[in-house]
Design an enzyme around this catalytic site. Sequence first.
Site, PDB file in Angstrom:
ATOM      1  N   HIS A  20      14.663   0.652   4.360  1.00 17.97           N
ATOM      2  CA  HIS A  20      13.565   0.834   3.404  1.00 17.97           C
ATOM      3  C   HIS A  20      12.292   0.989   4.224  1.00 17.97           C
ATOM      4  O   HIS A  20      11.767   0.027   4.765  1.00 17.97           O
ATOM      5  CB  HIS A  20      13.491  -0.383   2.478  1.00 17.97           C
ATOM      6  CG  HIS A  20      12.569  -0.204   1.314  1.00 17.97           C
ATOM      7  ND1 HIS A  20      12.854   0.620   0.258  1.00 17.97           N
ATOM      8  CD2 HIS A  20      11.355  -0.759   1.039  1.00 17.97           C
ATOM      9  CE1 HIS A  20      11.879   0.563  -0.630  1.00 17.97           C
ATOM     10  NE2 HIS A  20      10.948  -0.266  -0.160  1.00 17.97           N
ATOM     11  N   LYS A 165       8.729   6.178  -6.931  1.00 21.21           N
ATOM     12  CA  LYS A 165       7.641   5.893  -5.997  1.00 21.21           C
ATOM     13  C   LYS A 165       8.073   6.368  -4.618  1.00 21.21           C
ATOM     14  O   LYS A 165       9.175   6.067  -4.168  1.00 21.21           O
ATOM     15  CB  LYS A 165       7.327   4.402  -5.956  1.00 21.21           C
ATOM     16  CG  LYS A 165       6.289   4.038  -4.900  1.00 21.21           C
ATOM     17  CD  LYS A 165       6.129   2.548  -4.714  1.00 21.21           C
ATOM     18  CE  LYS A 165       5.252   1.965  -5.797  1.00 21.21           C
ATOM     19  NZ  LYS A 165       4.901   0.549  -5.510  1.00 21.21           N
ATOM     20  N   LYS A 167       7.235   6.199  -0.663  1.00 24.74           N
ATOM     21  CA  LYS A 167       6.529   5.442   0.363  1.00 24.74           C
ATOM     22  C   LYS A 167       6.083   6.388   1.485  1.00 24.74           C
ATOM     23  O   LYS A 167       6.900   7.109   2.059  1.00 24.74           O
ATOM     24  CB  LYS A 167       7.440   4.365   0.950  1.00 24.74           C
ATOM     25  CG  LYS A 167       7.756   3.225  -0.010  1.00 24.74           C
ATOM     26  CD  LYS A 167       6.603   2.249  -0.118  1.00 24.74           C
ATOM     27  CE  LYS A 167       6.990   1.009  -0.894  1.00 24.74           C
ATOM     28  NZ  LYS A 167       5.881   0.053  -1.000  1.00 24.74           N
ATOM     29  N   ASP A 196       2.869   5.335  -2.661  1.00 23.06           N
ATOM     30  CA  ASP A 196       2.338   4.088  -2.099  1.00 23.06           C
ATOM     31  C   ASP A 196       2.030   4.314  -0.626  1.00 23.06           C
ATOM     32  O   ASP A 196       2.926   4.564   0.182  1.00 23.06           O
ATOM     33  CB  ASP A 196       3.354   2.955  -2.262  1.00 23.06           C
ATOM     34  CG  ASP A 196       2.771   1.600  -1.867  1.00 23.06           C
ATOM     35  OD1 ASP A 196       1.591   1.535  -1.471  1.00 23.06           O
ATOM     36  OD2 ASP A 196       3.508   0.603  -1.952  1.00 23.06           O
ATOM     37  N   GLU A 222      -1.045   4.338  -4.988  1.00 22.29           N
ATOM     38  CA  GLU A 222      -1.188   2.901  -4.783  1.00 22.29           C
ATOM     39  C   GLU A 222      -1.773   2.585  -3.406  1.00 22.29           C
ATOM     40  O   GLU A 222      -1.273   3.054  -2.393  1.00 22.29           O
ATOM     41  CB  GLU A 222       0.187   2.234  -4.924  1.00 22.29           C
ATOM     42  CG  GLU A 222       0.174   0.729  -4.751  1.00 22.29           C
ATOM     43  CD  GLU A 222       1.539   0.114  -5.015  1.00 22.29           C
ATOM     44  OE1 GLU A 222       1.697  -1.092  -4.769  1.00 22.29           O
ATOM     45  OE2 GLU A 222       2.445   0.845  -5.465  1.00 22.29           O
ATOM     46  N   ASP A 248      -3.230  -2.804  -5.080  1.00 20.20           N
ATOM     47  CA  ASP A 248      -2.138  -3.759  -4.894  1.00 20.20           C
ATOM     48  C   ASP A 248      -2.602  -4.893  -3.999  1.00 20.20           C
ATOM     49  O   ASP A 248      -2.983  -5.965  -4.470  1.00 20.20           O
ATOM     50  CB  ASP A 248      -0.908  -3.058  -4.321  1.00 20.20           C
ATOM     51  CG  ASP A 248       0.266  -4.013  -4.122  1.00 20.20           C
ATOM     52  OD1 ASP A 248       0.200  -5.173  -4.598  1.00 20.20           O
ATOM     53  OD2 ASP A 248       1.265  -3.612  -3.489  1.00 20.20           O
ATOM     54  N   LYS A 272       2.029  -8.695  -9.159  1.00 19.05           N
ATOM     55  CA  LYS A 272       3.180  -9.267  -8.458  1.00 19.05           C
ATOM     56  C   LYS A 272       3.067 -10.780  -8.523  1.00 19.05           C
ATOM     57  O   LYS A 272       2.058 -11.353  -8.091  1.00 19.05           O
ATOM     58  CB  LYS A 272       3.218  -8.796  -6.999  1.00 19.05           C
ATOM     59  CG  LYS A 272       3.457  -7.304  -6.848  1.00 19.05           C
ATOM     60  CD  LYS A 272       3.431  -6.873  -5.389  1.00 19.05           C
ATOM     61  CE  LYS A 272       3.694  -5.380  -5.256  1.00 19.05           C
ATOM     62  NZ  LYS A 272       3.594  -4.917  -3.848  1.00 19.05           N
ATOM     63  N   GLU A 326       8.684  -1.836 -11.388  1.00 18.83           N
ATOM     64  CA  GLU A 326       9.586  -1.400 -10.312  1.00 18.83           C
ATOM     65  C   GLU A 326      10.447  -2.560  -9.833  1.00 18.83           C
ATOM     66  O   GLU A 326      10.642  -2.759  -8.625  1.00 18.83           O
ATOM     67  CB  GLU A 326       8.794  -0.813  -9.150  1.00 18.83           C
ATOM     68  CG  GLU A 326       7.734  -1.735  -8.578  1.00 18.83           C
ATOM     69  CD  GLU A 326       6.990  -1.111  -7.406  1.00 18.83           C
ATOM     70  OE1 GLU A 326       6.980  -1.735  -6.332  1.00 18.83           O
ATOM     71  OE2 GLU A 326       6.421  -0.023  -7.567  1.00 18.83           O
TER      72      GLU A 326
END
Length: 386
Positions: A20, A165, A167, A196, A222, A248, A272, A326
């Site tokens: 990831h 999304k 990255k 993001d 983001e 964020d 979050k 998400e």
Amino acid sequence: MPQIISLQPRIIDIPTVRPHKLSFGSIQQQSYCIVRIELSDGAVGWGEAATIGGASWNEESPESILHAVKAYLTPAVLNQEAGGFESILQRMDKSCRGNYFAKSAVEMALIDAVARSNDLPVWQLLGGKLHERLPLAWTLATGDVGKDLEEAYRKLEERRHRIFKIKIGARTPQEDVALVSAIARELAGKARFTVDVNQAWDGNTARRYVPELADAGVDLIEQPVAKWNIEGLASLVGMQMRTLIMADESVCTPQDALMLSKQNASHVFSLKVAKHGGLLRTRKVAAVAEAADIDWYGGTMLETSLGSAASAHVFSTLPGKHHGCELFGPQLLVDDIVENPMVVKDFDLHIPDGPGFGVTIDEKKLDRFDRSKQGLNPTHFDLGRK
């Protein structure tokens, strides 16, 4: 009201199904501090705090969370009345400054235990459910256009996700924009897109390339700049594009939320539970958003089904305009720690009805991934920007 008689934290490490990749590194394993709370009436509740890349996302790490819970938060909450949530939060604040992730794990376990003690779903303790389900996004983070498109088409075919999304931030802005544009062009009309940047750009870079992302069809961008760069966020909001700017890392506390709203520095807040310090404080940040006419989005720290269910419960109670959530963390892991994962159907995450968070912990799986028992590598995080 029952009292808190036991609090037991531990760290677990679970490998991911694929790397990831983020702007600051690549994750091949997720680490969690899991907290078990027992009440004097026999009720047991569970909480968790997840970090991304150890201490790479913010100052806390699984190891620091474990220490804070053991050394400071446990003495502060033992033998206290379990239902006094705000009182417990104040006691934790007095014993330990900051450490929001650690406090969120303890508060999460406590609320789960009290809800189970009363045979209620947590959303009912938080004011009632406004959303039965939430649109569920998936993050495309392999860094490879072909692999990302293959993954996206599979998720669409399975009717699990149609919000993606992407990255970016690890490569040059030109390369990132090219990647986003290629994916967005291929899936135009089939899905919505969020990008993001994870704070990777400075203000000038963001002002140069955010319009290109907007032209590529991105709906939401983001945290394109550093968390302290509120003026940079405000300048992007002031560009009046169709694309929305989401904060964020910049919005952790209600005070952060108020500052951002005063400076017109965000269209959307990414909520979050861990970074806000728990479910109750998540609601406080959301209340500022509602008062300031700012939208919300249900973010993730790549939690297991435990933390994801806790987040889903609080998100289900929030008013105001939202952009889905998400809470896909469990799908990124090679295995989960619950017996009954939440239902994902027709592109939506369905909110479980309890008792507690509505998921049952599988303690054998906890033991399987327990760091102290298995001696797993605690890192599995590559800081190289490839």
